[in-house]
Design an enzyme around this catalytic site. Structure first.
Site, PDB file in Angstrom:
ATOM      1  N   HIS A  10       0.926  -1.278  -0.099  1.00 15.33           N
ATOM      2  CA  HIS A  10      -0.264  -0.096   0.012  1.00 15.33           C
ATOM      3  C   HIS A  10       0.702   1.181   0.024  1.00 15.33           C
ATOM      4  O   HIS A  10       1.929   1.265   0.214  1.00 15.33           O
ATOM      5  CB  HIS A  10      -0.838  -0.266   1.292  1.00 15.33           C
ATOM      6  CG  HIS A  10      -2.215  -0.877   1.037  1.00 15.33           C
ATOM      7  ND1 HIS A  10      -2.194  -1.995   1.308  1.00 15.33           N
ATOM      8  CD2 HIS A  10      -3.412  -0.514   0.824  1.00 15.33           C
ATOM      9  CE1 HIS A  10      -3.201  -2.700   1.219  1.00 15.33           C
ATOM     10  NE2 HIS A  10      -4.208  -1.636   0.510  1.00 15.33           N
ATOM     11  N   LYS A  15      -1.123   5.091   4.684  1.00 17.03           N
ATOM     12  CA  LYS A  15      -1.953   4.152   5.459  1.00 17.03           C
ATOM     13  C   LYS A  15      -1.668   3.911   6.891  1.00 17.03           C
ATOM     14  O   LYS A  15      -0.595   3.932   7.072  1.00 17.03           O
ATOM     15  CB  LYS A  15      -1.803   2.765   4.685  1.00 17.03           C
ATOM     16  CG  LYS A  15      -2.932   1.637   5.093  1.00 17.03           C
ATOM     17  CD  LYS A  15      -3.243   0.506   4.133  1.00 17.03           C
ATOM     18  CE  LYS A  15      -4.274  -0.459   4.686  1.00 17.03           C
ATOM     19  NZ  LYS A  15      -5.486   0.166   4.884  1.00 17.03           N
TER      20      LYS A  15
HETATM   21  N1  NAI Z   1     -13.228  -0.602   1.498  1.00 16.79           N
HETATM   22  C1  NAI Z   1     -12.315  -0.199   0.625  1.00 16.79           C
HETATM   23  O1  NAI Z   1     -12.559  -0.529  -0.666  1.00 16.79           O
HETATM   24  C2  NAI Z   1     -11.300   0.805   0.925  1.00 16.79           C
HETATM   25  C3  NAI Z   1     -11.189   0.985   2.281  1.00 16.79           C
HETATM   26  N2  NAI Z   1     -10.082   2.166   2.657  1.00 16.79           N
HETATM   27  C4  NAI Z   1     -10.084   2.270   4.121  1.00 16.79           C
HETATM   28  O2  NAI Z   1     -11.087   3.507   4.240  1.00 16.79           O
HETATM   29  C5  NAI Z   1     -10.516   4.371   5.325  1.00 16.79           C
HETATM   30  C6  NAI Z   1     -10.288   5.657   4.665  1.00 16.79           C
HETATM   31  O3  NAI Z   1      -9.160   5.587   3.724  1.00 16.79           O
HETATM   32  P1  NAI Z   1      -8.537   6.983   3.123  1.00 16.79           P
HETATM   33  O4  NAI Z   1      -9.551   7.724   2.309  1.00 16.79           O
HETATM   34  O5  NAI Z   1      -7.276   6.541   2.439  1.00 16.79           O
HETATM   35  O6  NAI Z   1      -8.060   7.821   4.434  1.00 16.79           O
HETATM   36  P2  NAI Z   1      -8.170   9.268   4.747  1.00 16.79           P
HETATM   37  O7  NAI Z   1      -7.154   9.597   5.687  1.00 16.79           O
HETATM   38  O8  NAI Z   1      -7.354  10.072   3.169  1.00 16.79           O
HETATM   39  O9  NAI Z   1      -9.459   9.972   4.963  1.00 16.79           O
HETATM   40  C7  NAI Z   1      -9.876   9.654   6.308  1.00 16.79           C
HETATM   41  C8  NAI Z   1     -10.994  11.192   6.467  1.00 16.79           C
HETATM   42  O10 NAI Z   1     -11.596  10.825   7.442  1.00 16.79           O
HETATM   43  C9  NAI Z   1     -11.681  12.052   8.276  1.00 16.79           C
HETATM   44  N3  NAI Z   1     -12.252  11.624   9.376  1.00 16.79           N
HETATM   45  C10 NAI Z   1     -11.690  10.997  10.495  1.00 16.79           C
HETATM   46  N4  NAI Z   1     -12.624  11.143  11.573  1.00 16.79           N
HETATM   47  C11 NAI Z   1     -13.857  11.597  11.141  1.00 16.79           C
HETATM   48  C12 NAI Z   1     -15.173  11.438  11.811  1.00 16.79           C
HETATM   49  N5  NAI Z   1     -15.393  11.139  12.935  1.00 16.79           N
HETATM   50  N6  NAI Z   1     -16.204  12.011  10.923  1.00 16.79           N
HETATM   51  C13 NAI Z   1     -15.813  12.289   9.648  1.00 16.79           C
HETATM   52  N7  NAI Z   1     -14.648  12.395   9.032  1.00 16.79           N
HETATM   53  C14 NAI Z   1     -13.703  11.883   9.812  1.00 16.79           C
HETATM   54  C15 NAI Z   1     -10.235  12.492   8.155  1.00 16.79           C
HETATM   55  O11 NAI Z   1     -10.292  13.794   8.639  1.00 16.79           O
HETATM   56  C16 NAI Z   1      -9.793  12.385   6.811  1.00 16.79           C
HETATM   57  O12 NAI Z   1     -10.389  13.300   6.232  1.00 16.79           O
HETATM   58  C17 NAI Z   1      -9.318   3.740   5.827  1.00 16.79           C
HETATM   59  O13 NAI Z   1      -9.812   2.711   6.797  1.00 16.79           O
HETATM   60  C18 NAI Z   1      -8.877   2.876   4.600  1.00 16.79           C
HETATM   61  O14 NAI Z   1      -8.104   1.556   5.031  1.00 16.79           O
HETATM   62  C19 NAI Z   1      -9.545   2.634   1.811  1.00 16.79           C
HETATM   63  C20 NAI Z   1      -9.621   2.420   0.360  1.00 16.79           C
HETATM   64  C21 NAI Z   1     -10.406   1.449  -0.013  1.00 16.79           C
HETATM   65  O1  LIG Z   2      -6.095   2.198   3.185  1.00 17.27           O
HETATM   66  C1  LIG Z   2      -6.307   1.938   2.005  1.00 17.27           C
HETATM   67  O2  LIG Z   2      -5.719   2.511   1.138  1.00 17.27           O
HETATM   68  C2  LIG Z   2      -6.957   0.686   1.768  1.00 17.27           C
HETATM   69  N1  LIG Z   2      -7.514   0.083   2.698  1.00 17.27           N
HETATM   70  C3  LIG Z   2      -8.246  -0.798   2.603  1.00 17.27           C
HETATM   71  C4  LIG Z   2      -7.801  -2.287   3.553  1.00 17.27           C
HETATM   72  O3  LIG Z   2      -6.989  -1.925   4.503  1.00 17.27           O
HETATM   73  O4  LIG Z   2      -7.849  -3.298   3.101  1.00 17.27           O
HETATM   74  C5  LIG Z   2      -8.967  -1.480   1.164  1.00 17.27           C
HETATM   75  C6  LIG Z   2      -7.592  -1.312   0.191  1.00 17.27           C
HETATM   76  O5  LIG Z   2      -6.595  -2.211   0.310  1.00 17.27           O
HETATM   77  C7  LIG Z   2      -7.192   0.342   0.198  1.00 17.27           C
END
Ligand code: NAI
Ligand SMILES: O=C(O)C1=N[C@H](C(=O)O)C[C@H](O)C1
EC number: 1.17.1.8
Length: 252
Positions: free
Chosen positions: A136, A140
């Protein structure tokens, strides 16, 4: 014309949130009524009549957000990581008191990733060894990834169900972490590298052969068809669904 589904995104300024806001905005059947960030009050969800909340925040926040949604009869589509077995159990108990409400916890919304995990689970029983490498971007905050944790759990369950022996491993001395983390007995290795987005390899080995099942997300758009599918489906699936595969017909 049928009414548009009212949707809110939490974590709207993050990497996933930004992509989700754009994807929902472009969908003709969805209305983005709230785009919330850290510190914004969740009461707005109720005032605005939100029907589906999309949580793309951080592991520390997601549980409270989802519990708020369920308590207020709002369906939740959750991409955020950090959903341990304990948290999932507590959520199921809560949902038992809110029988009309649906929650999707999707460790990965990319359809290719969901398929890769399914293929790895199917293959797991036929090989002596299985190890997972997830790779990643370096921003992350959690390791291993939620996808790797889910893949390892499913692979381990498939091997246990088929009575497969532990993978051979003669390691006697080890620098801490050199063999990765053990997730249900499956070794998981986490790489954080500038330039990457989200990638995973499942390595399956037996004497004389290797099968590698790899998936790559090259950008956050890759997750959006799954996010939209989740939003459109969650209201028709009361209770807890873990994994987007629960909304796909993967058997045919
Ligand atoms: N299920 C999937 O396909 C994917 C899941 N993820 C996961 O999604 C999550 C977010 O990933 P990213 O967007 O890369 O992180 P990021 O750090 O870019 O965004 C997270 C955002 O949430 C905000 N935030 C934190 N606490 C909050 C709250 N209580 N209320 C509203 N906003 C809040 C932060 O200020 C930040 O803007 C991570 O856990 C990541 O692992 C990421 C990519 C794909
Ligand atoms: O943080 C990310 O970027 C991602 N988070 C999810 C994970 O922890 O599996 C999904 C994807 O891998 C991207």
């Amino acid at each position: 014309m049928s009414e548009m589904l009212k949707v809110a995104v939490l974590g709207a300024k993050g990497r996933m949130g930004t992509a989700a806001v754009a994807a929902i905005g472009a969908a003709q059947d969805l209305e983005l009524v709230a785009a919330l960030g850290r510190g914004d009050s969740l009461d707005q969800l109720v005032k605005l009549g939100v029907q589906v909340m999309v949580d793309l925040t951080v592991p520390d926040s997601t549980e409270a957000n989802v519990r708020f949604a369920v308590d207020h009869g709002i369906h939740a589509v959750v991409g955020t990581t950090g959903w341990s077995a304990e948290r999932l159990g507590a959520l199921e108990s809560l949902l038992a008191h809110h029988r009309q409400t649906g929650v999707l916890i999707a460790p990965n919304f990319a359809l290719g990733s969901v398929l890769a995990t399914r293929f790895a689970t199917q293959a797991a029983r036929y090989f002596d060894s299985v190890e997972i490498i997830e790779l990643h971007h370096p921003r992350k905050v959690d390791a291993p990834s939620g996808t790797a944790l889910r893949t390892a759990a499913l692979v381990a369950a498939a091997r246990a169900g088929a009575g497969v022996a532990d993978a051979p491993d003669a390691t006697e001395t080890e620098l801490d972490g050199a063999r990765g983390a053990s997730v249900d007995g499956i070794r998981v290795h986490s790489v954080r590298l500038a330039g990457l987005v989200a990638h995973q390899e499942v390595l399956l080995g037996s004497p004389g052969e290797q099968l590698t099942i790899r998936h790559d997300s090259f950008n956050h758009e890759s997750f959006m068809p799954g996010v939209l599918l989740g939003i459109r489906t969650v209201g028709t699936r009361p209770g807890l669904t873990v994994g987007l595969d629960g909304y796909l017909d993967l058997e045919s």
